[in-house]
Design a protein around this motif. Structure first.
Motif, short mmCIF file in Angstrom:
data_model
loop_
_atom_site.label_atom_id
_atom_site.label_comp_id
_atom_site.label_asym_id
_atom_site.label_seq_id
_atom_site.Cartn_x
_atom_site.Cartn_y
_atom_site.Cartn_z
N LEU A 1 -14.02 66.98 174.17
CA LEU A 1 -12.83 67.18 174.99
C LEU A 1 -12.49 65.92 175.78
N ARG A 2 -13.51 65.21 176.26
CA ARG A 2 -13.28 63.98 177.02
C ARG A 2 -12.57 62.93 176.18
N ALA A 3 -12.90 62.91 174.89
CA ALA A 3 -12.25 61.95 173.99
C ALA A 3 -10.76 62.23 173.86
N HIS A 4 -10.33 63.46 174.18
CA HIS A 4 -8.91 63.82 174.13
C HIS A 4 -8.32 63.95 175.53
N GLY A 5 -9.03 63.40 176.51
CA GLY A 5 -8.52 63.41 177.87
C GLY A 5 -8.57 64.76 178.56
N GLN A 6 -9.46 65.65 178.08
CA GLN A 6 -9.57 66.99 178.66
C GLN A 6 -10.94 67.17 179.30
N SER A 7 -11.01 68.08 180.26
CA SER A 7 -12.28 68.39 180.92
C SER A 7 -12.75 69.78 180.51
N LEU A 8 -14.01 70.06 180.78
CA LEU A 8 -14.62 71.31 180.36
C LEU A 8 -15.07 72.10 181.58
N ALA A 9 -14.81 73.42 181.56
CA ALA A 9 -15.34 74.32 182.58
C ALA A 9 -16.63 74.95 182.08
N THR A 10 -17.61 75.12 182.95
CA THR A 10 -18.88 75.72 182.58
C THR A 10 -19.28 76.80 183.59
N TYR A 11 -20.08 77.75 183.11
CA TYR A 11 -20.55 78.85 183.96
C TYR A 11 -22.04 79.06 183.75
N SER A 12 -22.74 79.31 184.85
CA SER A 12 -24.13 79.76 184.77
C SER A 12 -24.27 81.06 185.54
N PHE A 13 -25.37 81.78 185.30
CA PHE A 13 -25.52 83.14 185.82
C PHE A 13 -26.80 83.26 186.64
N GLU A 14 -26.69 84.01 187.75
CA GLU A 14 -27.85 84.22 188.61
C GLU A 14 -27.73 85.60 189.26
N TYR A 15 -28.80 86.04 189.95
CA TYR A 15 -28.86 87.36 190.56
C TYR A 15 -29.20 87.24 192.04
N SER A 16 -28.66 88.16 192.82
CA SER A 16 -28.97 88.18 194.25
C SER A 16 -30.47 88.36 194.45
N GLY A 17 -31.04 87.51 195.26
CA GLY A 17 -32.45 87.64 195.62
C GLY A 17 -33.41 86.86 194.75
N ASN A 18 -32.95 86.32 193.62
CA ASN A 18 -33.89 85.60 192.75
C ASN A 18 -34.42 84.33 193.41
N ASP A 19 -33.65 83.75 194.32
CA ASP A 19 -34.15 82.56 195.01
C ASP A 19 -35.36 82.90 195.88
#
Length: 615
Positions: free
Chosen positions: A285-303
Motif C-alpha cells: 500500500l505504501r508503494a501506492h501512497g496509501q496507509s494501512l489500518a491495523t487492529y489487535s485484540f485484548e481483554y479487560s483485566g489481562n494486564d
C-alpha cells in the motif's frame, strides 16, 4: 462477500406460483441478511428460486445478484459468495473466447467461466467462494465450494427439491426442514466438537458441500465430487529454493488479496503470522501512497491476571504496538469486557448455528463488530500454523486414534448421562472419523515412516483443525457484515508446503523456520523468531465466576433442555473444580472456563433452535 439461499425442483415447475416461491426464497435469505447488508435480490425460474444478500466489496454500484446472462437462448443465473483473486486473468481468458463484460465484479467472471468451461470452471478459480448456478440448458443446479472451505454452503432435500443456503439457519425457514439431532449430532457436539466432520451439518439430514467439491442436482439425481485434492509429490527443491518460492507466493497472494473498493485493514497480534501479512500489506500500500489500518485484540483485566504458560508465554499487546509503530500503521487495540464476553455467547451460537469455541468465538464476534464500524474488509494471519506446522502437536508423537488437538475425550463424554453416552458410542464414532481421514491422506511411494506421519498430521490439521478456525472466522465476521481474507489458505501455497518434509518446514528444529526465513528483511528478528502465541483469551477469574453462576442457575431450572443430556452430578463436580488455565481440552485455548462456556452454548443452542433429540 455475501449470503445466498434457494431451492431447485426437478419435477414440479415453480412458475405456476412464482410469487409464493419468491417470497419463500426471500425469507430464507432474510435469515442471513447479516452476511450482505448492502443489497437484496431474488430470482425464480421454472426450476429454481434464488435469493441473495450482498456485501458490496468490488464494483459496489453494479454486481447485483442473482445475476443472469443468456447464451444460445438459455439462461444461466448465479448466486455467489466470495472473492476471486485471479479475476483479471480469467476475464482476459474469457474475452479470448468471445465473452464481454458489463461489470468489474467477480460474480460476472464466475458465471461466465461456468458458461464457457462448464463444471470445470471450479479448477480455474483462485479465491474463497461458494456459489450456485441455475443452468437452464442442462436442467440442473450446480453447487461449488472453494478448495479449503473458507466460504460455507449447506444443503438438504425436501421431496423432489434440493434446498441450499450459506448458513444452516436459512434452511430452517423452508417448510418441513426441522432442527433435529440424533446419534451423529450427539457425537459431533460431544466427540469432535467444536470441530465438525467435513461435510456433516450436525443436524439430521443437513449436509455441507465439502471443501474442494462441486455438486450437481438434476433428473438423474444428486452427485457430489471433488475437483481439488492435495497431492503427494516428491520434494526435489533445495532449502534455498523453497525459501524463495514461499516468499514469492506470499508476495503475490497478499497483493491479490488487497484489491478492494471499500476500506481495508489487517488483524495484527504482533506474532509472526499476522506481522508478516501486515508487513507485506503495508509495503504494497505504501508503494501506492496509501496507509494501512491495523487492529489487535485484548481483554479487560489481562494486564493484571495474565500468567505465562507453555502455550501463551507472553501477551500480544506490546508486540502489536511495536510492529504497528515499525510499519507506520494506524493501529487500534480493541478491548472486550468479561461481562460482554459472557453475554455474547448467545450471539456466537446464532452466528454459527452450533455451539463453538465458546468465548473464543464470542470475542472474535465482538471485535469484528467493532472493526466493521470503520472497515468492510480485513486480512488476517489465520492458517499459517496448519500450513507451516506451527502447533506443538506437530513436534511430538501423535497417539494412534486421537485427534492431536483434542486428546482428552473423556472430559466431555464424562459429563453426559451414562445411558446417553452408551447409546451414542462417541469414542467409536470419533475413531471412525479419525481413521477415515487417515485413509484419505495421499501417499508417496518410498516415503519414510517419519515423513508419512508428518504428512498425515498435516492433512489432519488442514482438513479438520484449519476448517474449524475458518468456519469460526467466516461466521463471526460475516455476522457483522465484515469480510475477512486468509492469505495463508491460498491453495498454491498449501499444495507446495504440504510436500515439504519436516526438516524443511522446521530447519534445525526451528518451528516454522521456513516461513521465518522466507520473510527475512520484512521484520526484525525478535518479531520473526517470537514464539507462537495463540489467539488471545481472557485470564480474568471474574469471567470464570460469571460462567459458574450462569451454569448453576441452569442446573437449578428443571425446564432447561440440557438436563436431557448431562449428568447433574458430573457437572456439579466441574463447577467446584479449580481449573488449570494452561491445560486445554481442545486446541490451545479451550481449558476449564471454556468447557463451562461450551456447556452454556449447548443449552443456548437447544433452547434457541428448539432442537428435537431423537437418540
Amino acid at each position: 462477500m455475501c449470503g445466498f439461499a434457494g431451492f431447485f425442483d426437478c419435477e414440479e415447475p415453480l412458475t405456476d406460483e412464482k410469487y409464493l416461491w419468491m417470497a419463500l426464497a426471500r425469507r430464507m435469505a432474510g435469515r442471513i441478511a447479516h452476511r450482505g447488508p448492502d443489497d437484496r435480490g431474488v430470482y425464480v425460474s421454472k426450476a429454481c428460486a434464488l435469493a441473495h444478500a450482498r456485501l458490496a466489496v468490488i464494483d459496489p454500484a453494479n454486481g447485483a445478484q442473482p445475476m443472469t446472462f443468456t447464451e444460445d437462448g438459455f439462461a444461466y443465473t448465479i448466486a455467489y459468495n466470495g472473492e476471486i483473486y485471479n479475476a483479471p486473468e480469467l476475464r482476459d481468458e474469457l474475452r479470448g473466447h468471445g465473452y464481454t463484460f458489463q461489470t468489474s465484479c467477480d460474480t460476472e467472471v464466475v458465471l461466465k467461466s461456468y458458461m464457457c468451461f462448464g463444471e470445470q470452471c471450479a479448477e480455474k478459480l483462485n479465491g474463497i467462494f461458494a456459489f450456485a448456478v441455475d443452468d437452464e440448458q442442462r436442467g440442473r443446479i450446480f453447487l461449488c465450494r472453494d478448495r479449503f472451505g473458507v466460504k460455507p454452503l449447506f444443503y438438504t432435500f425436501s421431496g423432489s427439491r434440493i434446498v441450499f443456503a450459506s448458513e444452516i439457519k436459512a434452511l430452517f425457514e423452508y417448510p418441513g426442514v426441522q432442527p433435529e439431532i440424533g446419534r451423529t449430532g450427539i457425537c459431533e457436539i460431544f466427540g469432535v466438537g467444536p470441530a465438525r466432520t467435513p461435510g456433516c451439518g450436525v443436524f439430521e439430514n443437513i449436509r455441507e458441500i465439502r471443501p474442494g467439491h462441486c455438486a450437481r442436482f438434476d433428473r438423474d439425481g444428486f452427485s457430489e465430487y471433488a475437483y481439488f485434492a492435495l497431492e503427494a509429490r516428491p520434494y526435489t527443491d533445495t532449502y534455498k529454493v523453497s525459501v524463495e518460492k514461499v516468499r514469492e507466493l506470499l508476495e503475490d497472494i497478499v497483493e491479490r488479496q488487497l484489491v478492494s473498493d471499500v476500506p481495508l485493514c489487517t488483524f495484527l497480534s504482533g506474532g509472526l503470522d499476522s506481522s508478516v501479512i501486515t508487513a507485506l500489506a503495508a509495503n504494497k500500500l505504501r508503494a501506492h501512497g496509501q496507509s494501512l489500518a491495523t487492529y489487535s485484540f485484548e481483554y479487560s483485566g489481562n494486564d493484571t491476571y495474565f500468567e505465562p504458560s507453555s502455550y501463551q508465554p507472553d501477551r500480544d499487546e506490546p508486540w502489536a504496538e511495536k510492529v504497528a509503530a515499525l510499519l507506520g500503521t494506524d493501529h487500534t487495540t480493541l478491548v472486550c469486557a468479561n461481562d460482554r464476553l459472557v453475554n455474547l455467547l448467545t450471539d456466537a451460537v446464532i452466528a454459527k448455528d452450533l455451539p463453538g469455541m465458546a468465548d473464543i468465538d464470542a470475542s472474535l464476534l465482538y471485535f469484528c463488530r467493532e472493526v466493521k464500524k470503520k472497515h468492510v474488509v480485513a486480512v488476517c494471519g489465520e492458517c499459517a500454523d496448519e500450513v507451516f506446522a506451527g502447533y506443538p502437536w506437530f513436534h511430538c508423537e501423535n497417539p494412534a486414534g486421537v485427534f492431536p488437538w483434542s486428546p482428552e475425550l473423556s472430559l466431555r463424554t464424562g459429563l453426559l448421562k451414562p445411558e446417553i453416552a452408551h447409546a451414542a458410542g462417541i469414542e467409536a464414532y470419533v475413531q471412525e472419523r479419525y481413521a477415515e481421514t487417515l485413509d484419505a491422506v495421499p501417499v508417496l511411494r518410498g516415503e519414510s515412516a517419519k515423513n508419512r506421519q508428518f504428512r498425515a498430521l498435516s492433512y489432519l490439521n488442514l482438513y479438520w483443525f484449519m476448517a474449524t478456525l475458518l468456519e469460526r472466522k467466516d461466521r463471526c465476521s460475516m455476522y457483522s457484515g465484515l469480510e475477512v481474507r486468509v492469505p495463508y489458505a491460498d491453495h498454491r501455497l498449501i499444495q507446495y508446503v504440504f510436500n515439504t518434509p519436516p526438516e524443511i518446514r522446521a530447519p534445525h528444529g526451528v518451528v516454522k523456520g521456513l516461513l521465518r526465513d522466507a520473510c527475512r528483511g520484512l521484520l526484525p528478528d525478535d518479531v520473526l523468531y517470537r514464539k507462537k502465541i495463540p489467539y488471545p483469551k481472557t485470564h480474568n477469574p471474574h469471567y470464570e465466576q460469571l460462567l459458574k453462576k450462569r451454569l448453576s442457575d441452569i442446573l437449578r431450572d428443571p425446564e432447561q433442555p440440557i438436563h436431557t443430556l448431562l449428568s447433574e452430578e458430573a457437572v456439579q463436580g466441574l463447577l467446584h473444580e479449580t481449573f488449570d488455565y494452561g491445560r486445554p481440552w481442545f486446541g490451545q485455548l479451550m481449558a476449564g472456563p471454556q468447557l463451562l462456556a461450551y456447556l452454556l452454548q449447548i443449552n443456548i443452542w437447544l433452547n434457541r433452535y428448539r432442537i428435537r433429540i431423537t437418540l
